[in-house]
Design a protein around this motif. Structure first.
Motif, PDB file in Angstrom:
ATOM      1  N   GLU A   1       0.844  -1.206   0.000  1.00 54.71           N
ATOM      2  CA  GLU A   1       0.000   0.000   0.000  1.00 54.71           C
ATOM      3  C   GLU A   1       0.873   1.247   0.000  1.00 54.71           C
ATOM      4  O   GLU A   1       1.776   1.385   0.815  1.00 54.71           O
ATOM      5  N   TRP A   2       0.584   2.167  -0.942  1.00 52.65           N
ATOM      6  CA  TRP A   2       1.380   3.363  -1.132  1.00 52.65           C
ATOM      7  C   TRP A   2       0.480   4.586  -1.217  1.00 52.65           C
ATOM      8  O   TRP A   2      -0.696   4.488  -1.545  1.00 52.65           O
ATOM      9  N   ILE A   3       1.066   5.753  -0.935  1.00 51.63           N
ATOM     10  CA  ILE A   3       0.375   7.030  -1.106  1.00 51.63           C
ATOM     11  C   ILE A   3       1.118   7.836  -2.158  1.00 51.63           C
ATOM     12  O   ILE A   3       2.355   7.924  -2.130  1.00 51.63           O
ATOM     13  N   ALA A   4       0.380   8.408  -3.107  1.00 55.51           N
ATOM     14  CA  ALA A   4       0.972   9.265  -4.141  1.00 55.51           C
ATOM     15  C   ALA A   4       0.758  10.723  -3.755  1.00 55.51           C
ATOM     16  O   ALA A   4      -0.360  11.125  -3.410  1.00 55.51           O
ATOM     17  N   VAL A   5       1.828  11.512  -3.793  1.00 59.41           N
ATOM     18  CA  VAL A   5       1.791  12.916  -3.373  1.00 59.41           C
ATOM     19  C   VAL A   5       2.530  13.762  -4.414  1.00 59.41           C
ATOM     20  O   VAL A   5       3.521  13.316  -4.991  1.00 59.41           O
TER      21      VAL A   5
ATOM     22  N   GLN B   1       3.472  21.411   2.255  1.00 60.27           N
ATOM     23  CA  GLN B   1       2.643  21.184   3.428  1.00 60.27           C
ATOM     24  C   GLN B   1       1.958  19.819   3.366  1.00 60.27           C
ATOM     25  O   GLN B   1       1.948  19.062   4.340  1.00 60.27           O
ATOM     26  N   ALA B   2       1.406  19.485   2.209  1.00 62.36           N
ATOM     27  CA  ALA B   2       0.722  18.202   2.059  1.00 62.36           C
ATOM     28  C   ALA B   2       1.702  17.049   2.228  1.00 62.36           C
ATOM     29  O   ALA B   2       1.396  16.036   2.873  1.00 62.36           O
ATOM     30  N   ALA B   3       2.905  17.187   1.667  1.00 63.01           N
ATOM     31  CA  ALA B   3       3.910  16.131   1.786  1.00 63.01           C
ATOM     32  C   ALA B   3       4.305  15.915   3.246  1.00 63.01           C
ATOM     33  O   ALA B   3       4.451  14.773   3.700  1.00 63.01           O
ATOM     34  N   ARG B   4       4.475  17.010   4.002  1.00 64.01           N
ATOM     35  CA  ARG B   4       4.843  16.883   5.418  1.00 64.01           C
ATOM     36  C   ARG B   4       3.723  16.228   6.227  1.00 64.01           C
ATOM     37  O   ARG B   4       3.978  15.407   7.113  1.00 64.01           O
ATOM     38  N   GLU B   5       2.500  16.594   5.928  1.00 59.69           N
ATOM     39  CA  GLU B   5       1.372  16.004   6.644  1.00 59.69           C
ATOM     40  C   GLU B   5       1.294  14.507   6.389  1.00 59.69           C
ATOM     41  O   GLU B   5       1.072  13.706   7.304  1.00 59.69           O
ATOM     42  N   HIS B   6       1.496  14.098   5.145  1.00 60.68           N
ATOM     43  CA  HIS B   6       1.456  12.678   4.815  1.00 60.68           C
ATOM     44  C   HIS B   6       2.599  11.929   5.487  1.00 60.68           C
ATOM     45  O   HIS B   6       2.415  10.820   6.000  1.00 60.68           O
TER      46      HIS B   6
ATOM     47  N   VAL C   1       1.810  11.313   9.161  1.00 60.27           N
ATOM     48  CA  VAL C   1       0.781  10.288   9.330  1.00 60.27           C
ATOM     49  C   VAL C   1       1.363   8.896   9.111  1.00 60.27           C
ATOM     50  O   VAL C   1       1.138   7.969   9.901  1.00 60.27           O
ATOM     51  N   ILE C   2       2.135   8.733   8.053  1.00 61.78           N
ATOM     52  CA  ILE C   2       2.690   7.418   7.739  1.00 61.78           C
ATOM     53  C   ILE C   2       3.694   6.982   8.805  1.00 61.78           C
ATOM     54  O   ILE C   2       3.719   5.822   9.220  1.00 61.78           O
ATOM     55  N   ALA C   3       4.528   7.912   9.284  1.00 63.82           N
ATOM     56  CA  ALA C   3       5.492   7.574  10.327  1.00 63.82           C
ATOM     57  C   ALA C   3       4.782   7.082  11.585  1.00 63.82           C
ATOM     58  O   ALA C   3       5.214   6.107  12.222  1.00 63.82           O
ATOM     59  N   ARG C   4       3.685   7.731  11.942  1.00 59.97           N
ATOM     60  CA  ARG C   4       2.933   7.310  13.125  1.00 59.97           C
ATOM     61  C   ARG C   4       2.309   5.934  12.901  1.00 59.97           C
ATOM     62  O   ARG C   4       2.273   5.093  13.806  1.00 59.97           O
ATOM     63  N   GLU C   5       1.804   5.696  11.690  1.00 61.36           N
ATOM     64  CA  GLU C   5       1.200   4.400  11.398  1.00 61.36           C
ATOM     65  C   GLU C   5       2.253   3.285  11.387  1.00 61.36           C
ATOM     66  O   GLU C   5       1.992   2.169  11.837  1.00 61.36           O
ATOM     67  N   LEU C   6       3.440   3.590  10.884  1.00 59.73           N
ATOM     68  CA  LEU C   6       4.485   2.575  10.795  1.00 59.73           C
ATOM     69  C   LEU C   6       5.065   2.224  12.157  1.00 59.73           C
ATOM     70  O   LEU C   6       5.329   1.053  12.451  1.00 59.73           O
ATOM     71  N   VAL C   7       5.287   3.252  12.979  1.00 63.08           N
ATOM     72  CA  VAL C   7       6.027   3.064  14.233  1.00 63.08           C
ATOM     73  C   VAL C   7       5.106   2.975  15.443  1.00 63.08           C
ATOM     74  O   VAL C   7       5.411   2.298  16.420  1.00 63.08           O
TER      75      VAL C   7
END
Length: 208
Positions: free
Chosen positions: A16-20, A26-31, A34-40
């Motif tokens: 599963e990937w997110i395209a940015v 700003q959008a890239a930092r927000e993503h 979110v992903i870092a929190r989900e991963l760790v």
């Protein structure tokens, strides 16, 4: 008005990937947060690891913006239950001179001959990689970074691999950069990156 007939590079990505759009900082930092929190996870004792992963995503996005990349792909997990921090950036093709025709091997040979006269780093790692419809050259490096948070510090090794594809039917090469903070296992990650390249292909510009 001229029509851009340059084919588009497509990926068949596992997991599963997110395209940015990396140009939207700003959008890239927000993503990435979110992903870092989900991963760790959100636990307080995981703050350094979470910060390390987020920093890897942020640096990939910043490098993509600086290089005028038009697509940033960020991995949530490579397979169900296997979170894997990987980013891919896709860049606009550049034209190779002098005129060498459009055959993939001829374009790649001209590109390889030009590399010693450019700022492209890590030339000693140059390796050919298989991909449908393209000649591909891979360059890579592992760097050590220091992550600091709330008085604590930790080192991480970051792997960056740069794949130069010839563009079918054009006297051009296109850069795809893949990076991960899992630089402690470079051979395994390069194997994954090479597999992603092997599964990529070119399609018409108006393809879905």
């Amino acid at each position: 008005m001229s029509v851009d007939t340059t084919p588009q590079l497509r990926f068949r990505l596992p997991g599963e990937w997110i395209a940015v759009d990396p140009r939207d900082e700003q959008a890239a930092r927000e993503h990435s947060a979110v992903i870092a929190r989900e991963l760790v996870g959100a636990a307080d004792d995981a703050v350094l690891t979470r910060r390390r992963v987020q920093r890897g995503f942020d640096e990939a996005a910043a490098a993509a913006r600086e290089a005028s990349a038009h697509l940033l792909l960020m991995c949530r997990e490579i397979a169900p239950g296997i979170p894997t921090p990987v980013t891919i950036t896709v860049h606009t093709p550049i034209t190779i001179t002098p005129s060498v025709g459009t055959a993939a091997e001829a374009v790649m040979r001209a590109f390889e001959l030009s590399l010693p006269h450019t700022r492209e780093p890590d030339l000693e790692t140059a390796t050919r990689v298989d991909a449908a419809g393209s000649a591909v050259l891979r360059l890579h490096a592992v760097s050590t970074q220091l992550i600091e948070e709330d008085g604590a510090s930790a080192e991480q090794k970051r792997l960056v691999a740069r794949y130069w594809y010839t563009v079918p039917g054009h006297k051009q090469v296109a850069l795809v950069q893949m990076s991960t903070p899992l630089g402690d296992i470079p051979h395994a990650m390069l194997g994954l990156f090479d597999a992603i390249v092997a599964g990529s292909s070119w399609s018409a510009v108006d393809a879905a």
